[in-house]
Write an enzyme that holds these catalytic residues in place. Sequence first.
Site, short mmCIF file in Angstrom:
data_model
loop_
_atom_site.label_atom_id
_atom_site.label_comp_id
_atom_site.label_asym_id
_atom_site.label_seq_id
_atom_site.Cartn_x
_atom_site.Cartn_y
_atom_site.Cartn_z
N ASP A 339 8.26 -99.83 -5.63
CA ASP A 339 8.39 -99.48 -4.23
C ASP A 339 9.75 -98.77 -4.06
OD1 ASP A 339 8.06 -99.16 -1.50
OD2 ASP A 339 7.19 -101.14 -1.21
N GLU A 543 6.44 -101.95 8.52
CA GLU A 543 7.14 -102.86 7.60
C GLU A 543 7.83 -104.00 8.35
OE1 GLU A 543 8.81 -101.11 4.00
OE2 GLU A 543 8.16 -99.15 4.70
C1 BGC Z 1 6.86 -99.11 1.51
C2 BGC Z 1 5.70 -98.53 0.76
C3 BGC Z 1 5.74 -97.03 0.82
C4 BGC Z 1 7.08 -96.53 0.33
C5 BGC Z 1 7.21 -95.02 0.39
C6 BGC Z 1 8.16 -98.49 1.11
O1 BGC Z 1 9.19 -98.92 1.93
O2 BGC Z 1 6.90 -100.51 1.29
O3 BGC Z 1 4.49 -99.00 1.30
O4 BGC Z 1 4.70 -96.51 0.04
O5 BGC Z 1 8.10 -97.08 1.11
O6 BGC Z 1 7.27 -94.56 1.68
C1 BGC Z 2 11.30 -94.24 4.68
C2 BGC Z 2 10.09 -95.01 4.32
C3 BGC Z 2 10.51 -96.18 3.55
C4 BGC Z 2 11.54 -97.00 4.31
C5 BGC Z 2 12.02 -98.11 3.46
C6 BGC Z 2 12.22 -95.11 5.48
O1 BGC Z 2 13.35 -94.41 5.88
O2 BGC Z 2 10.94 -93.13 5.42
O3 BGC Z 2 9.20 -94.26 3.56
O4 BGC Z 2 9.38 -96.94 3.32
O5 BGC Z 2 12.61 -96.21 4.74
O6 BGC Z 2 12.89 -98.98 4.12
#
Ligand code: BGC
Ligand code: BGC
Length: 657
Positions: A339, A543
């Site tokens: 991730d 998230e």
């Molecule tokens: C998320 C994933 C995602 C990745 C890329 C992460 O923070 O947990 O689901 O695919 O970011 O955006």
């Molecule tokens: C990104 C996401 C990622 C996340 C992780 C964001 O700034 O755009 O893709 O999953 O940060 O914390």
Amino acid sequence: MAINIFRIAALVALAGAAACGSSSEKSPWGALGGASGQGGTYGFDGGPLGLGGFTGMGGQTGIDGSTWTPAATCVERASALVEALTPAQRYGQMTTVDSYGLTVSEATSALLGSVFSGGSSDPAGGNTIADWTSLVSSYLDVAKGFAPHVGLLYGHDAVHGSNNVQDAVIFPHAIGIGASFDPALAEEVGRITALEMLGAGINWAFAPTVAAARDERWGRTYESFGEIPEVAGQMGAAMVRGLQNGRLGNGQSVLACAKHYAGDGATDGGKNAGDVTSLDEAAFRQVAIEPYRPAIEAGVGSIMVSYSSYQGTKMTAAKYWLTDVLKGELGFAGFLVSDWDALSQLPGAWPEQVETAINAGLDMVMLSHTWNAHSAADFASTLGALVDAGEVPVERVQDAVRRILTIKCEMGLLDGDTLIDPALTAAIGSAEHRAVARAAVRRSLVLLKNDGMLPLPKSLSRIHVTGSGADSLAKQCGGWTLGWQGLGTAGPATATTRGTTVLAAVGNALAATGTAVTTSGDGSGAAGADYAIVVVGEPPYAEGQGDSAQPTLSSTDVAAIAKVRSANVPFVVVLFSGRPLLLTDKYGVSVLDVANAFVAAWLPGTEGDGIADVLFGDYKPTGRLGFSWPATAEQIPINDGDGQIPLFPVGFGLTYP
Ligand code: BGC
Ligand code: BGC
């Protein structure tokens, strides 16, 4: 495909204690405040379906019913290429970097095998289709210069359509697709998503989430198809087949990425990226590992490792789960990607983090590029030093690169440069694609209550459409829509996209009838109308930002419903939410009790017409709950088979006569 898993349970009165508000604030319900029992009369003694007893979805698995294995020619080709690559080229293959702030020259010097765009990582100029094709093309051009030819994977989180791209069609989030219990629908959604991605040159979807979300407090519940692991697994596998178009390299196909392996949906308290301590190994396997089996059988080419931990060990560090179980026992022949910056969350300093993850079985690292200090060059030099020192066996690196190149070979990326098909670019957000999404919306709606008010007649004198969600594409689409946290949120603050709100959809449905449509955002103005449609729900989130100790309707939304009720107009509540919400407010009033009809619409995406289709009876509702609906906060987590009596059980959903 008809699925008949549902034992519609007997309606029993729930003897729950009324939870009266202790606040001195005035109740919006007038005389009703405090009168109604928690959960009202909607408790269902559904009894357990039982985790093992879910048999409704048939054994659709791999292509031709067999488990996918990579073509021998691809394994051979990849093996030969691994030998031909320099160490630096190998480390470049093992890296994907967020496009945000990345430059073409950096991607070139790091010999990157993959680039991706995170949730809010737009092209510098904006996120129109043209901005995207030009950004992705610039990286495809980088890969053209590499010798030997190793192709480029370009990824993004296509979790409900090609959702970073403005004007791409936005499908219902997985929780809505799951409510159809129809793998064929998930497959079709995946297939259209792939077409829309390819139109912008994007060939890798960080989807589907195959986690069975087991706790409504989790902010990613909506990314899950259902709480029952078999449902999550079968629907996820169908989405894989759709994205990959049956088999990787089969014409219009993108690489799918099942995520997040494993246990993301089963953490203590529903905490995002948390720890799973309450399940022993057998239960963990059943809940968190099993959903990957059908995806693997369907040929998923990549799997993303979860931020979460099992019994205190980060999955990114867990050799047992990554190598022994996933690659060994389950026979996963694709590659494992971390991730976003997950290595930085491991114990120790950077070299130890790299060593732990790669030795555990990780094949590709996902780097944010800007969030922390570790660039692709850092990764390459650190891994190189670890290999030289014998801390990471060179065979482990060879295995990782072979896996990645095998999948690239399957995708056809080794055969020539990737070109963006202008016909697919032109079809992004097309009427044809939107029609598929509209049908998906219809199939995702779960009718929880109807006193006979629905379906609504079309010929009326006036209908009033109100509430915070009535004219809000942001609420309708939820997180991972243009911006990481959804439309209009941080990142592309001005992000918008083309779509139809419920208000607009009602207008469309009634255009030819002469029925007046009036609106407000706060529940006011309903008096005198024939009917009201009150659209309420959660603001968008993604998230951990969506984690909530008590997922419930906001007091603003409750007040809007109360206002409509006081106007004495029959009304239906349409709820936008990423999970079942607690429907009884602090005065003990259940919005379910006071509404004439209630529709759980989840996060349906851009095609609001699908909601009007059902409200006005052009289609009957067919959706069923993929999640147990909690009656009280104390019940959470609540899951099928755990002995608790939910407000509504998994499988519940009404229809019209
Ligand atoms: C998320 C994933 C995602 C990745 C890329 C992460 O923070 O947990 O689901 O695919 O970011 O955006
Ligand atoms: C990104 C996401 C990622 C996340 C992780 C964001 O700034 O755009 O893709 O999953 O940060 O914390």
